[in-house]
Structure formats: C-alpha cells, structure tokens
Design a protein around this motif. Structure first.
Motif, mmCIF file in Angstrom:
data_model
loop_
_atom_site.group_PDB
_atom_site.id
_atom_site.type_symbol
_atom_site.label_atom_id
_atom_site.label_comp_id
_atom_site.label_asym_id
_atom_site.label_seq_id
_atom_site.Cartn_x
_atom_site.Cartn_y
_atom_site.Cartn_z
ATOM 1 N N THR A 114 -2.097 42.602 10.725
ATOM 2 C CA THR A 114 -2.677 44.098 10.451
ATOM 3 C C THR A 114 -0.371 44.159 11.771
ATOM 4 O O THR A 114 0.285 43.436 12.295
ATOM 5 C CB THR A 114 -3.298 43.486 12.647
ATOM 6 N N LEU A 115 -0.190 45.218 11.093
ATOM 7 C CA LEU A 115 1.016 45.919 11.583
ATOM 8 C C LEU A 115 0.643 46.862 12.165
ATOM 9 O O LEU A 115 0.102 48.322 11.998
ATOM 10 C CB LEU A 115 1.734 46.030 10.039
ATOM 11 N N ARG A 116 1.846 46.906 13.581
ATOM 12 C CA ARG A 116 1.053 47.617 14.227
ATOM 13 C C ARG A 116 2.558 48.779 14.164
ATOM 14 O O ARG A 116 2.986 48.720 13.596
ATOM 15 C CB ARG A 116 1.628 47.180 16.176
ATOM 16 N N THR A 117 1.522 50.143 14.446
ATOM 17 C CA THR A 117 2.755 51.691 14.011
ATOM 18 C C THR A 117 2.439 52.154 15.431
ATOM 19 O O THR A 117 1.096 52.208 15.754
ATOM 20 C CB THR A 117 1.832 52.477 12.789
ATOM 21 N N THR A 118 3.712 53.397 15.337
ATOM 22 C CA THR A 118 3.589 53.999 16.557
ATOM 23 C C THR A 118 2.374 55.225 16.503
ATOM 24 O O THR A 118 2.942 56.124 17.267
ATOM 25 C CB THR A 118 5.029 54.736 16.991
ATOM 26 N N SER A 119 2.469 55.157 14.680
ATOM 27 C CA SER A 119 1.742 57.260 15.128
ATOM 28 C C SER A 119 0.380 55.924 13.248
ATOM 29 O O SER A 119 1.324 55.173 13.014
ATOM 30 C CB SER A 119 2.108 57.955 14.770
ATOM 31 N N GLN A 120 0.108 57.166 13.023
ATOM 32 C CA GLN A 120 -0.851 56.928 12.102
ATOM 33 C C GLN A 120 -0.470 56.987 10.799
ATOM 34 O O GLN A 120 1.452 57.678 9.976
ATOM 35 C CB GLN A 120 -1.090 58.128 11.286
#
Length: 132
Positions: A114-120
């Motif tokens: 899982t790569l967390r992102t700051t937006s979509q």
C-alpha cells in the motif's frame, strides 16, 4: 662539384629520434588501451553482476488516499533490498513515493503493498530496485 649529404648513413648510428618516439607512442597507446578495456570490464561487471533484485508492477488499484500495488519481485536467494514506487495525480504531480523492503530466502515474491498518497493517485510506477 658535388654537394655533401647531410644525412647519416643508414643503420650506422642506431635509431633516429623519430623511430624512438614512434615506439614510445605505440607502448603508451597499448597501455592506455588496456586500462580502458579494464575500466569498461569493471563497470560492466558491477552493472550486470550486482543487480540482484528486479520487480514488475502486475496491477494497481487507486483509492482516495492510497494506491494498492501488486508487485512481483525476483531476486537471488538470501539477497535483500528495496524497491521504490511512486504515484502521480491526473495533473502529473507526484502524490506519493515509498520504498518497500524485500529480504529472505525466497527468489520470487508476490506481494500487495500500500502506497499512501496525499491525494487521489492515478498511477503506480516502479522507479527501480536496489540491493542492500
């Protein structure tokens, strides 16, 4: 009346300075050529021989604040290292980047990370894998 020749008789006084210079240049050229071949071999060995981890993104699922990435990693048994993934938004801006470590004796690893992102995020891109 005849003119006196200023040339020395052939073979009487050894090599001329031009012949010595030619021989020196040949020796220097051979040494530099051998050093260049050795340097190319050294870099080729480290580029090909030391690359122990490779990976491929099989699929990804972009969510609101993360991207789930199915990653297939191939490596030497016992080798450890990490792979770097990134995700970009539709505009092309980078919204997430992370390193994921892989170690152990398995030579092939299928894992969903899982790569967390700051937006979509709209992409999952493998930037590379490194041993270490």
């Amino acid at each position: 009346m005849s003119t006196a020749s200023t040339r020395l008789p052939e073979g009487r006084y050894g090599r001329s300075s031009d012949a010595r210079a030619d021989r020196t240049l040949k020796v220097v050229g051979a040494v530099l050529g051998a050093l260049l071949l050795g340097l190319i071999g050294y870099f080729a060995y480290h580029y090909v021989g030391q690359n122990k981890i490779s990976a491929e993104v099989i699929e990804f699922d972009a969510q609101k604040d993360a991207v789930k990435v199915h990653l297939e990693v191939r490596k030497d048994a016992g080798a450890s290292g990490y792979c770097t993934l990134r995700s970009q938004a539709e505009s092309g801006a980078e919204v997430g980047r992370a390193d994921f470590r892989f170690d152990g004796d398995a030579t092939r690893i299928d894992k969903v990370v899982t790569l967390r992102t700051t937006s979509q995020g709209t992409t999952a891109e493998l930037l590379g894998c490194h041993a270490g």
